[in-house]
Design an enzyme around this catalytic site. Structure first.
Site, PDB file in Angstrom:
ATOM      1  N   GLU A 128       0.344   9.661   3.126  1.00  0.00           N
ATOM      2  CA  GLU A 128       1.422   8.700   3.434  1.00  0.00           C
ATOM      3  C   GLU A 128       0.982   7.269   3.131  1.00  0.00           C
ATOM      4  O   GLU A 128       1.767   6.440   2.688  1.00  0.00           O
ATOM      5  CB  GLU A 128       1.838   8.804   4.912  1.00  0.00           C
ATOM      6  CG  GLU A 128       2.518  10.111   5.290  1.00  0.00           C
ATOM      7  CD  GLU A 128       3.883  10.289   4.645  1.00  0.00           C
ATOM      8  OE1 GLU A 128       4.001  10.076   3.430  1.00  0.00           O
ATOM      9  OE2 GLU A 128       4.817  10.678   5.345  1.00  0.00           O
ATOM     10  N   THR A 180      10.057   3.908   0.334  1.00  0.00           N
ATOM     11  CA  THR A 180       9.742   3.672   1.745  1.00  0.00           C
ATOM     12  C   THR A 180       9.093   2.300   1.925  1.00  0.00           C
ATOM     13  O   THR A 180       9.403   1.576   2.881  1.00  0.00           O
ATOM     14  CB  THR A 180       8.813   4.784   2.278  1.00  0.00           C
ATOM     15  OG1 THR A 180       9.509   6.021   2.165  1.00  0.00           O
ATOM     16  CG2 THR A 180       8.435   4.565   3.727  1.00  0.00           C
TER      17      THR A 180
HETATM   18  N1  HSE Z   1       9.257   6.340   9.793  1.00  0.00           N
HETATM   19  C1  HSE Z   1       9.175   6.137   8.373  1.00  0.00           C
HETATM   20  C2  HSE Z   1      10.120   5.004   7.995  1.00  0.00           C
HETATM   21  C3  HSE Z   1       9.565   7.395   7.671  1.00  0.00           C
HETATM   22  O1  HSE Z   1      11.270   5.039   8.435  1.00  0.00           O
HETATM   23  O2  HSE Z   1       9.699   4.096   7.280  1.00  0.00           O
HETATM   24  C4  HSE Z   1       9.540   7.307   6.181  1.00  0.00           C
HETATM   25  O3  HSE Z   1       9.939   8.563   5.663  1.00  0.00           O
END
Ligand code: HSE
Length: 306
Positions: A128, A180
């Site tokens: 990630e 993201t």
């Molecule tokens: N919690 C993270 C965000 C998840 O919302 O940025 C990304 O898939």
């Protein structure tokens, strides 16, 4: 066992109000990965899908996760990893988490389960970091544990598996890409106390709703006053999808992860298909390509195919 083929499920992070702390695994779509021991130490990655993802291990999300695991082995090992992505990168459906989590779960099985699931989440978070610059576990934890998970803390990792009643999940993935990292960049760094109060009320309500199988409470708690107002601007059709789907009987829903996918939770299958029709109608009218899924909660996480 010398090689293994696994399926790694898509996940919905945040579950509307629980930014970075709540997530659930889906039965559809799933990535397919094959991992084999090799006599040549180190890690080699290949993709059989059409995505031009990096194959250098440290730049590949699955590679970064596996390298973190391999660093904790006393003897050098060799792995060949083949990835077939069915979860489109940048969809908001936990594509990078599926690759990262799938790779380390597969390796752990080949290594006779020497690591705990929490260790595997810790390794997979390195994937990630490669994908979005931040270690978050709200896609990885449900991908590895299955079901609905609460990440009470990531340092140290404290993952709580939550019981949930039968839910039908409808997802629409408008074919636009939201990174993201970009979707995190645009968020405000401060939160007003009155918004925070609403948000933690909703998170507690959602967790209680899952545990008590109280569908009405789940529906009422699917409200986000902090992240959604900012991020939804990036998703054409968002407000219409949300309004029409809840009017048609969905319990509620919102942005899946960092988007652009939108999900709705439903108590029954019939409503889930009505919701899918509405989602299709919105994106047909907008002239934006889309893909939909009507699926259920995946309660086992990454699974062995062979
Ligand atoms: N919690 C993270 C965000 C998840 O919302 O940025 C990304 O898939």
């Amino acid at each position: 066992m010398n090689k293994i083929k696994i399926a790694a499920p898509a996940t919905i992070a945040n579950l509307v109000c629980g930014f970075d702390v709540l997530g659930l695994a889906l039965n559809e779509p799933q990535d397919i990965m094959e991992l084999a021991f090799s006599d040549v130490p180190g890690l080699r990655i290949s993709h059989t899908d059409g995505y031009s993802l990096p194959v250098a291990p440290e730049k590949n999300v699955a590679g970064a996760a596996l390298l973190a695991l391999m660093e904790e082995l006393s003897d050098p090992v060799g792995f060949d990893l083949t990835i077939t992505k069915c979860i489109k990168p940048g969809s908001g459906l936990g594509s990078s988490a599926a690759s990262s989590a799938g790779a380390v779960v597969a390796a752990n099985i080949l290594l006779d389960n020497r690591f705990s699931k929490t260790d595997l989440v810790r390794f997979a978070m390195n994937g990630e970091k490669v994908a979005s610059g931040v270690k978050h576990a709200d896609n990885i934890a449900p991908c590895i544990f299955g079901g609905v998970t609460l990440i009470r803390s990531i340092l140290p990792l404290d993952i709580v598996q939550l019981n949930a009643p039968q839910l039908y999940v409808t997802v629409v993935h408008p074919q636009i890409e939201v990174k993201t990292s970009d979707a995190r960049q645009i968020l405000r760094k401060e939160v007003q106390l009155k918004s925070a109060i609403k948000q933690w009320g909703n998170i507690a309500g959602l967790v209680a709703g899952f545990m008590k199988a109280d569908y009405a409470l789940i529906g009422r708690s699917l409200e986000d006053v902090i992240i959604e107002p900012v991020r939804s601007i990036l998703i054409p059709g968002f407000a219409e999808v949300k309004q029409r789907c809840t009017e048609a009987g969905a319990l509620g829903g919102g942005i899946s992860g960092s988007g652009p996918s939108i999900f709705m939770l439903n108590e029954n299958k019939e409503t889930a298909y009505v919701v899918e029709t509405i989602m299709k109608d919105v994106y047909e009218n907008l002239g934006i390509d889309y893909k939909t899924y009507v699926t259920t909660v995946n309660n086992h996480g990454v699974s062995i195919i062979s």
